[in-house]
Design a protein around this motif. Structure first.
Motif, PDB file in Angstrom:
ATOM      1  N   TYR A 292       0.855  -1.186   0.000  1.00 19.81           N
ATOM      2  CA  TYR A 292       0.000   0.000   0.000  1.00 19.81           C
ATOM      3  C   TYR A 292       0.888   1.233   0.000  1.00 19.81           C
ATOM      4  CZ  TYR A 292      -3.728   3.204   1.191  1.00 19.81           C
ATOM      5  OH  TYR A 292      -4.626   4.237   1.159  1.00 19.81           O
ATOM      6  N   GLN A 293       0.524   2.233  -0.804  1.00 21.67           N
ATOM      7  CA  GLN A 293       1.371   3.413  -0.953  1.00 21.67           C
ATOM      8  C   GLN A 293       0.543   4.672  -0.741  1.00 21.67           C
ATOM      9  OE1 GLN A 293       4.358   3.352  -4.112  1.00 21.67           O
ATOM     10  NE2 GLN A 293       3.707   5.396  -4.709  1.00 21.67           N
ATOM     11  N   ARG A 294       1.126   5.666  -0.072  1.00 19.79           N
ATOM     12  CA  ARG A 294       0.412   6.917   0.153  1.00 19.79           C
ATOM     13  C   ARG A 294       1.403   8.072   0.274  1.00 19.79           C
ATOM     14  NH1 ARG A 294       0.297   4.372   5.290  1.00 19.79           N
ATOM     15  NH2 ARG A 294      -1.656   3.303   4.905  1.00 19.79           N
ATOM     16  N   ILE A 295       0.874   9.290   0.175  1.00 17.93           N
ATOM     17  CA  ILE A 295       1.676  10.495   0.399  1.00 17.93           C
ATOM     18  C   ILE A 295       1.386  11.007   1.807  1.00 17.93           C
ATOM     19  CG2 ILE A 295       2.037  12.893  -0.294  1.00 17.93           C
ATOM     20  CD1 ILE A 295       1.470  12.122  -3.135  1.00 17.93           C
ATOM     21  N   ILE A 296       2.446  11.272   2.577  1.00 23.03           N
ATOM     22  CA  ILE A 296       2.318  11.735   3.956  1.00 23.03           C
ATOM     23  C   ILE A 296       2.781  13.192   4.030  1.00 23.03           C
ATOM     24  CG2 ILE A 296       2.966  11.326   6.361  1.00 23.03           C
ATOM     25  CD1 ILE A 296       1.298   9.102   5.084  1.00 23.03           C
ATOM     26  N   GLN A 297       2.006  14.014   4.727  1.00 27.68           N
ATOM     27  CA  GLN A 297       2.287  15.450   4.783  1.00 27.68           C
ATOM     28  C   GLN A 297       2.427  15.960   6.217  1.00 27.68           C
ATOM     29  OE1 GLN A 297      -0.146  17.590   1.612  1.00 27.68           O
ATOM     30  NE2 GLN A 297      -1.331  15.718   1.861  1.00 27.68           N
ATOM     31  N   TYR A 298       2.830  15.073   7.129  1.00 27.41           N
ATOM     32  CA  TYR A 298       2.989  15.465   8.535  1.00 27.41           C
ATOM     33  C   TYR A 298       4.123  14.639   9.143  1.00 27.41           C
ATOM     34  CZ  TYR A 298      -0.065  11.361   8.635  1.00 27.41           C
ATOM     35  OH  TYR A 298      -0.605  10.120   8.407  1.00 27.41           O
ATOM     36  N   PRO A 299       4.755  15.119  10.225  1.00 29.35           N
ATOM     37  CA  PRO A 299       5.814  14.336  10.880  1.00 29.35           C
ATOM     38  C   PRO A 299       5.257  13.000  11.381  1.00 29.35           C
ATOM     39  CG  PRO A 299       5.814  16.607  11.658  1.00 29.35           C
ATOM     40  CD  PRO A 299       4.553  16.429  10.870  1.00 29.35           C
ATOM     41  N   PHE A 300       6.038  11.929  11.237  1.00 26.33           N
ATOM     42  CA  PHE A 300       5.535  10.608  11.612  1.00 26.33           C
ATOM     43  C   PHE A 300       6.691   9.675  11.932  1.00 26.33           C
ATOM     44  CE2 PHE A 300       6.529  10.370   7.148  1.00 26.33           C
ATOM     45  CZ  PHE A 300       6.976   9.080   6.930  1.00 26.33           C
ATOM     46  N   SER A 301       6.340   8.552  12.546  1.00 27.65           N
ATOM     47  CA  SER A 301       7.235   7.405  12.666  1.00 27.65           C
ATOM     48  C   SER A 301       6.530   6.219  12.024  1.00 27.65           C
ATOM     49  CB  SER A 301       7.565   7.128  14.130  1.00 27.65           C
ATOM     50  OG  SER A 301       8.314   8.182  14.686  1.00 27.65           O
ATOM     51  N   ALA A 302       7.212   5.086  11.924  1.00 24.53           N
ATOM     52  CA  ALA A 302       6.617   3.966  11.200  1.00 24.53           C
ATOM     53  C   ALA A 302       7.126   2.642  11.734  1.00 24.53           C
ATOM     54  CB  ALA A 302       6.942   4.082   9.715  1.00 24.53           C
ATOM     55  N   ILE A 303       6.304   1.604  11.524  1.00 25.83           N
ATOM     56  CA  ILE A 303       6.782   0.262  11.826  1.00 25.83           C
ATOM     57  C   ILE A 303       7.834  -0.118  10.789  1.00 25.83           C
ATOM     58  CG2 ILE A 303       4.556  -0.366  12.843  1.00 25.83           C
ATOM     59  CD1 ILE A 303       4.098  -2.132  10.344  1.00 25.83           C
ATOM     60  N   GLN A 304       8.525  -1.222  11.031  1.00 30.30           N
ATOM     61  CA  GLN A 304       9.707  -1.583  10.245  1.00 30.30           C
ATOM     62  C   GLN A 304       9.429  -1.695   8.757  1.00 30.30           C
ATOM     63  OE1 GLN A 304      11.629  -5.065  11.695  1.00 30.30           O
ATOM     64  NE2 GLN A 304      13.240  -5.052  10.161  1.00 30.30           N
ATOM     65  N   ASN A 305       8.253  -2.174   8.375  1.00 32.07           N
ATOM     66  CA  ASN A 305       7.996  -2.467   6.968  1.00 32.07           C
ATOM     67  C   ASN A 305       7.273  -1.357   6.219  1.00 32.07           C
ATOM     68  OD1 ASN A 305       9.200  -5.075   6.928  1.00 32.07           O
ATOM     69  ND2 ASN A 305       7.464  -5.847   8.082  1.00 32.07           N
ATOM     70  N   VAL A 306       7.227  -0.154   6.807  1.00 34.10           N
ATOM     71  CA  VAL A 306       6.725   1.012   6.093  1.00 34.10           C
ATOM     72  C   VAL A 306       7.928   1.842   5.680  1.00 34.10           C
ATOM     73  CG1 VAL A 306       5.356   3.114   6.263  1.00 34.10           C
ATOM     74  CG2 VAL A 306       4.512   0.999   7.291  1.00 34.10           C
ATOM     75  N   LEU A 307       8.146   1.972   4.377  1.00 33.04           N
ATOM     76  CA  LEU A 307       9.406   2.492   3.838  1.00 33.04           C
ATOM     77  C   LEU A 307       9.186   3.841   3.158  1.00 33.04           C
ATOM     78  CD1 LEU A 307      10.422  -0.922   2.256  1.00 33.04           C
ATOM     79  CD2 LEU A 307      11.068  -0.046   4.496  1.00 33.04           C
ATOM     80  N   PRO A 308       9.725   4.947   3.726  1.00 38.06           N
ATOM     81  CA  PRO A 308       9.536   6.284   3.145  1.00 38.06           C
ATOM     82  C   PRO A 308      10.566   6.579   2.053  1.00 38.06           C
ATOM     83  CG  PRO A 308       9.895   6.327   5.546  1.00 38.06           C
ATOM     84  CD  PRO A 308      10.339   5.002   5.044  1.00 38.06           C
ATOM     85  N   PHE A 309      10.158   7.371   1.049  1.00 34.71           N
ATOM     86  CA  PHE A 309      11.108   7.800   0.026  1.00 34.71           C
ATOM     87  C   PHE A 309      10.623   9.084  -0.639  1.00 34.71           C
ATOM     88  CE2 PHE A 309       8.203   4.883  -2.149  1.00 34.71           C
ATOM     89  CZ  PHE A 309       7.902   5.522  -3.336  1.00 34.71           C
ATOM     90  N   ARG A 310      11.552   9.770  -1.281  1.00 33.59           N
ATOM     91  CA  ARG A 310      11.264  10.927  -2.124  1.00 33.59           C
ATOM     92  C   ARG A 310      11.959  10.717  -3.467  1.00 33.59           C
ATOM     93  NH1 ARG A 310      12.253  14.783   2.674  1.00 33.59           N
ATOM     94  NH2 ARG A 310      10.167  15.471   3.304  1.00 33.59           N
ATOM     95  N   SER A 311      11.908  11.722  -4.322  1.00 36.04           N
ATOM     96  CA  SER A 311      12.562  11.630  -5.627  1.00 36.04           C
ATOM     97  C   SER A 311      14.077  11.634  -5.461  1.00 36.04           C
ATOM     98  CB  SER A 311      12.148  12.806  -6.512  1.00 36.04           C
ATOM     99  OG  SER A 311      10.763  12.807  -6.710  1.00 36.04           O
ATOM    100  N   ALA A 312      14.762  10.897  -6.337  1.00 38.04           N
ATOM    101  CA  ALA A 312      16.223  10.886  -6.329  1.00 38.04           C
ATOM    102  C   ALA A 312      16.739  12.260  -6.765  1.00 38.04           C
ATOM    103  CB  ALA A 312      16.738   9.809  -7.280  1.00 38.04           C
ATOM    104  N   PRO A 313      17.685  12.835  -6.022  1.00 35.39           N
ATOM    105  CA  PRO A 313      18.184  14.182  -6.363  1.00 35.39           C
ATOM    106  C   PRO A 313      18.748  14.273  -7.773  1.00 35.39           C
ATOM    107  CG  PRO A 313      18.916  13.521  -4.170  1.00 35.39           C
ATOM    108  CD  PRO A 313      18.305  12.311  -4.796  1.00 35.39           C
ATOM    109  N   ASP A 314      19.417  13.225  -8.237  1.00 38.00           N
ATOM    110  CA  ASP A 314      20.049  13.319  -9.553  1.00 38.00           C
ATOM    111  C   ASP A 314      19.030  13.218 -10.696  1.00 38.00           C
ATOM    112  OD1 ASP A 314      19.592  10.735  -8.741  1.00 38.00           O
ATOM    113  OD2 ASP A 314      21.321   9.891  -9.781  1.00 38.00           O
ATOM    114  N   LEU A 315      17.833  12.669 -10.417  1.00 35.98           N
ATOM    115  CA  LEU A 315      16.785  12.655 -11.439  1.00 35.98           C
ATOM    116  C   LEU A 315      15.904  13.904 -11.357  1.00 35.98           C
ATOM    117  CD1 LEU A 315      15.331   9.066 -11.911  1.00 35.98           C
ATOM    118  CD2 LEU A 315      16.253  10.593 -13.630  1.00 35.98           C
ATOM    119  N   ALA A 316      15.713  14.403 -10.136  1.00 33.08           N
ATOM    120  CA  ALA A 316      14.981  15.660  -9.899  1.00 33.08           C
ATOM    121  C   ALA A 316      13.619  15.680 -10.574  1.00 33.08           C
ATOM    122  CB  ALA A 316      15.818  16.854 -10.369  1.00 33.08           C
ATOM    123  N   ARG A 317      12.848  14.615 -10.387  1.00 28.11           N
ATOM    124  CA  ARG A 317      11.490  14.586 -10.925  1.00 28.11           C
ATOM    125  C   ARG A 317      10.483  14.933  -9.832  1.00 28.11           C
ATOM    126  NH1 ARG A 317      14.561  13.995 -14.628  1.00 28.11           N
ATOM    127  NH2 ARG A 317      14.091  13.080 -16.652  1.00 28.11           N
TER     128      ARG A 317
END
Length: 398
Positions: A292-317
């Protein structure tokens, strides 16, 4: 008004207390929804993610337990134990490993029974069962004899249910609006980036030719200047923060802890957040195992299997493009794998300017969704404050 409460066993106010199938019917492309505990989310039934089963299998299941409008579903096994939903629809569906409480209309209003089940008094039974148990479970025998206190006067029940239902109807209306908004974004993504029907004015504003020319690639014909990358190339994953579990959180902290289900939050804590996100700088999270995937817009913590990411800086998309691009791989390719398989997927990466143009539309949608989610949170909190007061013998309804 009769304010005195009557104490009795749950089974005494129900015509049936049972559960669904324990078998695993074969999945089909189109059929009848098979609702499991993970599809009971925040008091609603998520039919969109249900498995479908054939009509013969469905008939076998409902011969034992047929959910009908104003019945209550109750997750009585596993991590979702205690989650409940009122059946508001007349559509036919089956249930698996979920308890079914069918109210006796001569004794109890169906909506009122649901609010009894989600009340702190009834939920204490679920919470007590979860404590110290690897696989928490409430048997039907335990549920049938469980003592409840209720207003025996049916008009009183209906008035209480009417007040509380008004909040749930507003919540459900907001959820429908959220689904429409998300479908709009998904449709726009597929129109631009799957069918390559990008408006000429968008291409011109991006400094590109007003018509796309296609060339062959490992993904088939793609527009000139577009690249095929792996998902791993397109994202920057954040290192794992402090791990949390159901046992290490409560309901009173300031920082939410995300889990893998659609309900999202398993509890709160007062430590520093594991990840800092804002409306202006959101984070995408991918839930391993459930995908399951979602966009989060507030400070948070997560259980081990929830993996946060953003765009790669070198791709800049654009982050909003990245969210729907990677989410599209999950939803439209029937993807059921885990993180390693997810990041190995091939991803079609358009020029920065086109991704940014999509982001202008998608960001407005995401902000609107977040606003509706916050309204729902306020509505739930108000309803939850009212609920125990209205179910008490000293409730103020006249």
């Amino acid at each position: 008004m009769k304010n005195r409460l009557t104490t009795t066993a749950l089974a005494d106010v129900c015509s049936l207390v049972t559960d669904g199938t324990h078998d695993t019917p074969k999945r089909v492309e189109e059929g009848f929804p098979l609702v499991k505990a993970k599809e009971i989310v925040g008091g609603t039934i998520d039919f969109e993610t249900c498995d479908q089963i054939s009509e013969p299998d469905h008939r076998k299941v409902i011969a034992r337990s047929k959910p009908e409008q104003f019945d209550t579903l109750f997750a009585h096994i596993g991590a979702s134990l205690g989650e409940a939903a009122l059946v508001r629809t007349k559509r036919e569906f089956s249930i698996k490993n979920v308890a079914l409480f069918k109210p006796d209309p001569k004794k109890i209003d169906g909506r009122y029974l649901y609010y009894l089940v989600v009340s702190p008094q009834f939920q204490a039974l679920a919470k007590g069962t979860k404590t110290g148990s690897a696989q928490p479970f409430l048997g039907l025998g335990q549920l049938r004899v469980h003592q409840i206190q209720y207003h025996a006067d049916l008009p009183t029940q209906r008035r209480i249910a009417g007040i509380l239902s008004a909040y749930d109807e507003l919540i459900e209306n907001n959820l429908r609006r959220i689904r429409i908004l998300e479908e709009m974004a998904q449709s726009l993504y597929r129109e631009w980036f799957v069918h390559f029907r990008i408006p000429p004015e968008v291409l011109t504003q991006a400094g590109l030719p007003p018509k796309l020319t296609l060339t062959n690639s490992p993904l088939g014909p793609i527009p000139d200047g577009w690249e095929v990358k792996t998902v791993e190339d397109a994202l920057k994953r954040f290192p794992a923060g402090k791990k949390y579990s159901q046992k290490t959180v409560d309901e009173t902290g300031a920082i939410p802890v995300l889990d893998q289900g659609k309900s999202g939050i398993i509890g709160y804590h007062n430590d520093e957040p594991g990840f800092v996100a804002t409306e202006d700088n959101p984070v995408i999270v991918f839930a391993n195992h459930t995908c399951y995937q979602r966009i989060i817009q507030y400070p948070f913590s997560a259980i081990q299997n929830v993996l946060p990411f953003r765009s790669a800086p070198d791709l800049a998309r654009n982050l909003y493009w990245l969210h729907w691009a990677t989410k599209d791989l999950i939803e439209f390719n029937d993807y059921k794998g885990h993180w390693p398989e997810f990041i190995a997927k091939n991803l079609l990466v358009p020029p920065t300017e086109i991704c940014s143009a999509f982001g202008v539309f998608a960001e407005k949608i995401v902000r609107s969704v977040y606003s509706l989610e916050r309204r729902n949170q306020t509505l739930r909190q108000t309803r939850d404050l009212l609920l125990p007061k209205l179910l008490s013998p000293r409730q103020g309804i006249k």
